[in-house]
Design an enzyme around this catalytic site. Structure first.
Site, PDB file in Angstrom:
ATOM      1  N   SER A 142     -13.887   0.805 -11.246  1.00  0.00           N
ATOM      2  CA  SER A 142     -13.258  -0.497 -11.521  1.00  0.00           C
ATOM      3  C   SER A 142     -14.157  -1.562 -10.900  1.00  0.00           C
ATOM      4  O   SER A 142     -14.963  -1.262 -10.021  1.00  0.00           O
ATOM      5  CB  SER A 142     -11.882  -0.533 -10.846  1.00  0.00           C
ATOM      6  OG  SER A 142     -11.365  -1.851 -10.799  1.00  0.00           O
ATOM      7  N   TYR A 155      -6.166   1.050  -3.575  1.00  0.00           N
ATOM      8  CA  TYR A 155      -6.911   1.072  -4.843  1.00  0.00           C
ATOM      9  C   TYR A 155      -8.377   0.705  -4.614  1.00  0.00           C
ATOM     10  O   TYR A 155      -9.293   1.379  -5.102  1.00  0.00           O
ATOM     11  CB  TYR A 155      -6.248   0.090  -5.814  1.00  0.00           C
ATOM     12  CG  TYR A 155      -6.745   0.153  -7.232  1.00  0.00           C
ATOM     13  CD1 TYR A 155      -6.236   1.080  -8.132  1.00  0.00           C
ATOM     14  CD2 TYR A 155      -7.720  -0.738  -7.688  1.00  0.00           C
ATOM     15  CE1 TYR A 155      -6.682   1.123  -9.445  1.00  0.00           C
ATOM     16  CE2 TYR A 155      -8.172  -0.702  -8.997  1.00  0.00           C
ATOM     17  CZ  TYR A 155      -7.645   0.232  -9.874  1.00  0.00           C
ATOM     18  OH  TYR A 155      -8.090   0.273 -11.177  1.00  0.00           O
TER      19      TYR A 155
HETATM   20  P1  NAD Z   1      -2.733   3.915 -17.835  1.00  0.00           P
HETATM   21  O1  NAD Z   1      -1.540   3.794 -16.924  1.00  0.00           O
HETATM   22  O2  NAD Z   1      -2.645   3.432 -19.246  1.00  0.00           O
HETATM   23  O3  NAD Z   1      -3.248   5.409 -17.872  1.00  0.00           O
HETATM   24  C1  NAD Z   1      -3.297   6.208 -16.734  1.00  0.00           C
HETATM   25  C2  NAD Z   1      -3.358   7.644 -17.162  1.00  0.00           C
HETATM   26  O4  NAD Z   1      -3.378   8.453 -15.981  1.00  0.00           O
HETATM   27  C3  NAD Z   1      -2.132   8.087 -17.973  1.00  0.00           C
HETATM   28  O5  NAD Z   1      -2.541   9.011 -18.951  1.00  0.00           O
HETATM   29  C4  NAD Z   1      -1.255   8.748 -16.929  1.00  0.00           C
HETATM   30  O6  NAD Z   1      -0.353   9.693 -17.472  1.00  0.00           O
HETATM   31  C5  NAD Z   1      -2.323   9.403 -16.077  1.00  0.00           C
HETATM   32  N1  NAD Z   1      -1.868   9.780 -14.751  1.00  0.00           N
HETATM   33  C6  NAD Z   1      -1.278   9.013 -13.806  1.00  0.00           C
HETATM   34  N2  NAD Z   1      -0.988   9.753 -12.723  1.00  0.00           N
HETATM   35  C7  NAD Z   1      -1.431  11.016 -12.987  1.00  0.00           C
HETATM   36  C8  NAD Z   1      -1.420  12.232 -12.273  1.00  0.00           C
HETATM   37  N3  NAD Z   1      -0.902  12.338 -11.040  1.00  0.00           N
HETATM   38  N4  NAD Z   1      -1.937  13.328 -12.872  1.00  0.00           N
HETATM   39  C9  NAD Z   1      -2.453  13.263 -14.125  1.00  0.00           C
HETATM   40  N5  NAD Z   1      -2.492  12.130 -14.843  1.00  0.00           N
HETATM   41  C10 NAD Z   1      -1.981  11.026 -14.280  1.00  0.00           C
HETATM   42  O7  NAD Z   1      -3.893   3.186 -17.028  1.00  0.00           O
HETATM   43  P2  NAD Z   1      -5.348   2.682 -17.451  1.00  0.00           P
HETATM   44  O8  NAD Z   1      -5.364   1.216 -17.250  1.00  0.00           O
HETATM   45  O9  NAD Z   1      -5.783   3.265 -18.744  1.00  0.00           O
HETATM   46  O10 NAD Z   1      -6.195   3.289 -16.252  1.00  0.00           O
HETATM   47  C11 NAD Z   1      -7.125   4.345 -16.405  1.00  0.00           C
HETATM   48  C12 NAD Z   1      -8.174   4.244 -15.317  1.00  0.00           C
HETATM   49  O11 NAD Z   1      -8.877   3.019 -15.486  1.00  0.00           O
HETATM   50  C13 NAD Z   1      -7.614   4.239 -13.904  1.00  0.00           C
HETATM   51  O12 NAD Z   1      -8.452   4.996 -13.065  1.00  0.00           O
HETATM   52  C14 NAD Z   1      -7.663   2.766 -13.518  1.00  0.00           C
HETATM   53  O13 NAD Z   1      -7.770   2.585 -12.139  1.00  0.00           O
HETATM   54  C15 NAD Z   1      -8.927   2.341 -14.253  1.00  0.00           C
HETATM   55  N6  NAD Z   1      -9.032   0.899 -14.472  1.00  0.00           N
HETATM   56  C16 NAD Z   1      -8.109   0.228 -15.215  1.00  0.00           C
HETATM   57  C17 NAD Z   1      -8.273  -1.138 -15.399  1.00  0.00           C
HETATM   58  C18 NAD Z   1      -7.309  -1.936 -16.219  1.00  0.00           C
HETATM   59  O14 NAD Z   1      -7.431  -3.172 -16.209  1.00  0.00           O
HETATM   60  N7  NAD Z   1      -6.385  -1.341 -16.935  1.00  0.00           N
HETATM   61  C19 NAD Z   1      -9.340  -1.799 -14.820  1.00  0.00           C
HETATM   62  C20 NAD Z   1     -10.253  -1.088 -14.067  1.00  0.00           C
HETATM   63  C21 NAD Z   1     -10.093   0.275 -13.897  1.00  0.00           C
END
Ligand code: NAD
Length: 260
Positions: A142, A155
């Site tokens: 991130s 985080y």
């Molecule tokens: P999201 O909530 O849409 O997806 C998260 C996924 O992780 C889901 O499939 C969920 O079921 C799974 N998950 C959560 N806890 C879990 C566990 N204990 N075991 C197995 N699976 C689990 O979120 P997202 O925004 O797509 O995030 C995905 C990644 O991207 C994360 O690592 C997040 O930190 C990173 N990220 C997101 C953003 C953003 O703006 N959305 C920005 C930077 C980084």
């Protein structure tokens, strides 16, 4: 381009993970999905791209589950060629108020899970291609792996850790065909961020639209969300032959967030 390869994407039932899984599937890779919630929908979306798709419900906070998932993937498809460590959760609170169990869960899911999946995936990647090695490890970090925001201690600590782990993984495999890199998105409008928009709207007594503009305006000069499709295209590049010597980078896709 990736026909015959297998990609395991953690946390791929939703958001960025599903976007990356679909982008890799569109290049021909078979996919192992993981994550909670609806499974049939994401499975059908990937299968529609003409590849094989399997699912394992490992809880990424549990090393024994991760071990089971890696064995399942190898049994299902022979081996994991591409590992995308993406599963992640978020919680916002000041350090003195931060629930200890949330700290432990965020560190386990956002950081330690990448260590466990990586250590279990590496031996087969190093042995591939007649012992010269072939593999791609992509860690979804991130902008919070590079800079901080208040109220996100766990985080930010986990994501800085992910970038450190990325660099060590890249160095330890630098003379092989196994690369490891991190992707650093800014805001992406997934369920993880929608929760933060909703909380901001409720706290400020403003509309969802206003809260969205405020969220972007604070950090992201482009005033645009990055999309899972754009992140998927970056993952495809890292898996391509042109990504062969891209090693240990933390690649922003953040609308200028960290350029400020
Ligand atoms: P999201 O909530 O849409 O997806 C998260 C996924 O992780 C889901 O499939 C969920 O079921 C799974 N998950 C959560 N806890 C879990 C566990 N204990 N075991 C197995 N699976 C689990 O979120 P997202 O925004 O797509 O995030 C995905 C990644 O991207 C994360 O690592 C997040 O930190 C990173 N990220 C997101 C953003 C953003 O703006 N959305 C920005 C930077 C980084």
């Amino acid at each position: 381009m990736l026909t015959g390869k297998t990609a395991l994407v953690t946390g791929s039932t939703s958001g960025i993970g599903l976007g990356i899984a679909k982008a890799l599937a569109a290049q021909g890779a078979n996919i192992v999905l993981n994550g909670f919630g609806d499974v049939d929908g994401p499975k059908a979306e990937v299968a529609a791209l003409g590849v094989k798709v399997a699912y394992h419900g490992a809880d990424m906070s549990k090393p024994a589950d991760i071990e089971d998932m890696m064995k399942f993937a190898a049994a299902e498809f022979g081996q994991v060629d591409i590992l995308v460590n993406n599963a992640g959760i978020q919680h916002g609170a000041k350090i003195e108020d931060f629930p200890v169990e949330k700290w432990d869960a965020i560190l386990a899911i956002n950081l330690s899970s990448a260590f466990h999946a990586t250590r279990l995936a590496l031996p087969a990647m190093q042995a591939a291609n007649g012992g010269k090695g072939w593999g791609r490890i992509i860690n979804v970090a991130s902008v919070h792996g590079l800079v901080a925001s208040a109220q996100k201690s766990a985080y930010v600590a986990a994501k800085h850790g992910v970038i450190g782990l990325t660099k060590v993984t890249a160095l330890e495999n630098a003379t092989t065909g196994v690369t490891c890199n991190a992707i650093c998105p800014g805001w992406v409008l997934t369920p993880l961020v929608q929760k933060q928009v909703d909380a901001r709207a409720a706290a400020g007594g403003v509309s969802i639209e206003t809260a969205t503009q405020q969220l972007l305006g604070e950090k992201e000069p482009s005033m645009q969300f990055t999309t899972p499709e754009e992140l998927g295209a970056l993952a495809v590049f890292l898996c391509s032959p042109a990504g062969n010597n891209v090693r240990g980078v933390a690649w922003n896709m953040d609308g200028g967030w960290t350029a400020q």
